[in-house]
Design an enzyme around this catalytic site. Structure first.
Site, PDB file in Angstrom:
ATOM      1  CB  SER A   1      -2.476   0.483 -13.780  1.00 22.06           C
ATOM      2  OG  SER A   1      -2.942  -0.597 -14.549  1.00 22.06           O
TER       3      SER A   1
ATOM      4  CG  HIS B   1       0.442   2.377   0.657  1.00 24.16           C
ATOM      5  ND1 HIS B   1       1.421   2.859   1.494  1.00 24.16           N
ATOM      6  CD2 HIS B   1       0.357   3.274  -0.361  1.00 24.16           C
ATOM      7  CE1 HIS B   1       1.898   3.995   1.005  1.00 24.16           C
ATOM      8  NE2 HIS B   1       1.267   4.265  -0.133  1.00 24.16           N
TER       9      HIS B   1
ATOM     10  CG  ASP C   1      -4.657   8.706  -3.823  1.00 25.38           C
ATOM     11  OD1 ASP C   1      -4.746   8.174  -2.703  1.00 25.38           O
ATOM     12  OD2 ASP C   1      -4.139   9.822  -4.002  1.00 25.38           O
TER      13      ASP C   1
END
Length: 362
Positions: A331, A220, A144
């Site tokens: 981050s 991911h 995200d």
């Protein structure tokens, strides 16, 4: 004489401590001022007013670096591990949810009392159906976040935000993976960018994704690829929010980061997890030897680890959408990869994106 000795001892001691306290106070105050400036710029952007690029000077960067962000990040990490009383969990987590706009309906466990500490809450898992992985496009978003920049890499320079660049070689380090034959076959006269391109007619592309504190903190695999090498750069832990990224040139090269390199069906592929303030801990699930935000490190140093060995000739195979790692708070993820010239991004700078959504395809 005795009185004078008793008087001068504490004064001398105070004098030795004062410069450090002054430096921390000055640096902290300046960091607070920069936070206000970032907020002001964000408000101008929301109103559609274009903000001119104004880069920090060397002394401003040095002053920002004087803030002990690595120490603060380690302290924050320990605080996150403290188990909260059951009665305190809901008020604390509810405040965080309200502040950063967290959607708990997506969480695998919605009951706030389930999370024993802040660390478990930050690293909460999502419901399987919350992030469907796009099957139609070759590269998906690994996390995200917010798209800061994307496009072709040109002249060995990569844009961290519009108008502010950093060196490709400084960011990845010399020769991404010397164990692999194709890198050693590149002529010495070629540029670093050309050495990474393994197939004639291909180009290098990049994409920068900023994870805010309220975002899902796991990342991911963005495609089907093989990870052959890891390079860890210890470094600073300055904020990487868009305002600071617009202000400090080569911000990502200053900060601690973990560079994973390998290959996919079109050639070179890399994913870099960049640390930030309060995000000293970067975890890669298949790499148990990785330890980030250590108390001491040598400036400009890095350490390498190869996943290719006599027993494992292929490295670590990753499937698109597979769990790869996590941050402790939020981050930045930077993708740099090789692809044919007809590769197209399906993005707009500044847009919000979720893990599993399409980044681009051929």
């Amino acid at each position: 004489t005795d009185k004078k000795k008793l008087h001068t001892a504490p004064v001398g001691q105070a004098f030795r401590l004062r410069p450090f306290h002054l430096l921390v106070a000055t640096g902290g105050g300046y960091a607070g001022y920069r936070k206000y400036e970032d907020y002001r710029l964000e408000q101008l952007e929301k109103r559609g007013i274009e903000v001119p690029v104004k880069l920090a000077s060397e002394w401003e960067v040095a002053l920002y670096k004087s803030v002990p962000t690595r120490l603060l990040s380690r302290a924050w990490g320990r605080l996150n591990q403290v188990e909260l009383p059951t009665w305190l969990r809901k008020p604390v987590y509810s405040l965080y949810i309200w502040t950063f706009g967290v959607n708990m309906e997506e969480a695998a466990v919605e009951d706030l009392h389930h999370y024993r500490n802040l660390s478990e809450f930050f690293r909460r898992k999502l419901k399987p159906q919350a992030r469907p992985v796009c099957c139609l496009h070759s590269v998906i978003s690994p996390s995200d976040g917010k798209i800061l920049n994307f496009g072709q890499v040109k002249n060995c320079e990569v844009e961290q935000v519009k108008g502010v660049t950093y060196s490709l070689e400084s960011f990845l380090g010399p020769r991404v993976c010397p164990e692999e034959p194709r890198f050693s076959q590149a002529p010495p006269s070629n540029s670093f960018q050309q050495q990474l391109v393994t197939k004639e007619g291909n180009e290098l592309y990049h994409c920068v994704i900023y994870l805010a504190p309220g975002d899902y903190h796991c990342f991911h695999s963005p495609t089907d690829w093989r990870v052959s090498h890891r390079r860890h750069f210890p470094g600073s832990l300055m904020s990487v929010n868009p305002g600071v990224a617009r202000w400090i040139k080569e911000l990502f090269c200053h900060n601690e980061r973990v560079v994973l390199t390998g290959d996919w069906k079109h050639g070179f592929f890399s994913l870099t997890a960049v640390g930030a303030t309060n995000v000293g801990s970067i975890r890669i699930y298949f790499d148990q030897d990785l330890h980030t935000n250590s108390p001491r490190y040598s400036k400009g140093s890095y350490n390498d680890f190869s996943f290719i060995s006599n027993n494992n000739k292929k490295g670590i195979p990753m499937r698109k959408g597979e769990h790869l790692g996590e941050f402790n708070l939020g981050s930045t993820i930077v993708l740099i990869f090789e692809a044919p010239k007809d590769f197209k991004f399906h993005l707009k700078a500044g847009q919000k994106i979720r893990f599993g959504e399409a980044l681009g395809s051929l």
